[in-house]
Design a protein around this motif. Structure first.
Motif: not given
Lengths: 187, 187
Positions: B1, B3, B43, B60, B62
């Motif tokens: 993860m 991002r 995470h 995040v 996105s």
């Protein structure tokens, strides 16, 4: 975080799994039953698999990303709630979309979904027969991007198959790079 | 993860906190330094506060939600990267938007942001002086909806203040119901 829902496949839950089919890419492990845990029972940071669970998929009910105000009003006028007594059948369809999809700008994604694929317009024809609820999970670090949950009565099963078949034939679905189709019956 | 980014306020990190001001609603606790942890270090399910941290905000990176293909091309042509040698100043501005905002349809939110507020058009004028990175956190169950990180050189500080002031005066900002302004210097 009452918008988060955990779909737990394993040995317990009110839904009996009748089939799990990979449509594109890897499938999910076979399980007997499915439980949907939500609301106060779940938080994005809680990723422990409940006792007896074999897999867990998590998703958040979020703001709408594509429909216009007018389309939403049309949808709301005919959208049924989940949990209808007649809704003995359900489907959980997790999908992941490709990097090519996520690299598109907002107007480009909207054009593929609606102007080219008629996603909402098509879904509208199957309302109120098929109840639908969309959960987002891409930004949670999950293996899928969306989990869509459908509920319908046995007499609407063929209408549901028609809807799913039509969607899979759209330009939008060219961007789906993983899809699993889980079917359930409430017993 | 890769991002996901964690902004940890506490006693360590390369950024020294020069001020924390509540703009709307509650502030954040005072801290001396800020660390930005990202990529493999984080995470969404990992919510433990690192040792020495007083608070942690997570977000995040996105897909883009509003800009059109054309606007994005314009932005990309002038957007600078983070981490420029001359970028000795930074700002972390966490905001939350109201339920009224999230209840709007996509076309309504876009109309408020761009047609009424000129959010991107306005930001474009301050490029490449002000580098910007947006993190989404509403669907992670976080206290804010967005964390925006800005980096700029001391000689562009007044341009940055102008940008922030203009944005806070837009129709879009009427939907902001919590905002904190954290300023930082790299030392």
């Amino acid at each position: 975080m009452d918008r988060l829902f955990n779909f737990v496949g394993g040995g317990s839950g009110p839904w009996r799994v009748t089939s799990i089919k990979p449509v594109t890419g890897d499938s999910l492990s076979p399980v007997d039953r499915l439980a949907v845990l939500g609301g106060a029972e779940s938080h994005p940071s809680e990723t422990r698999l409940p006792l007896g669970g074999r897999w867990m998929l998590r998703g958040v009910v979020s703001n709408e990303r594509y429909v216009t105000h007018g389309e939403r009003e049309e949808l709301r006028a005919v959208q049924p709630p989940l949990g209808r007594e007649t809704s003995l059948l359900a489907a959980l369809i997790p999908i992941r979309k490709s990097n090519a999809w996520w690299g598109l700008a907002q107007d480009e994604r909207r054009a593929v979904m609606e102007e080219q694929s008629r996603h909402f317009r098509m879904g509208m024809k199957y309302l109120p027969a098929v109840a639908r609820k969309l959960h987002h999970c891409r930004d949670l670090g999950e293996p899928f991007d969306f989990l869509t949950w459908f509920e319908y009565a046995p007499e609407d099963a063929s209408a549901f198959e028609e809807l799913v078949g039509l969607l899979r034939g759209t330009p939008e679905w060219k961007y789906v790079d993983r899809e699993v189709d889980v079917r359930l019956i409430r017993d």
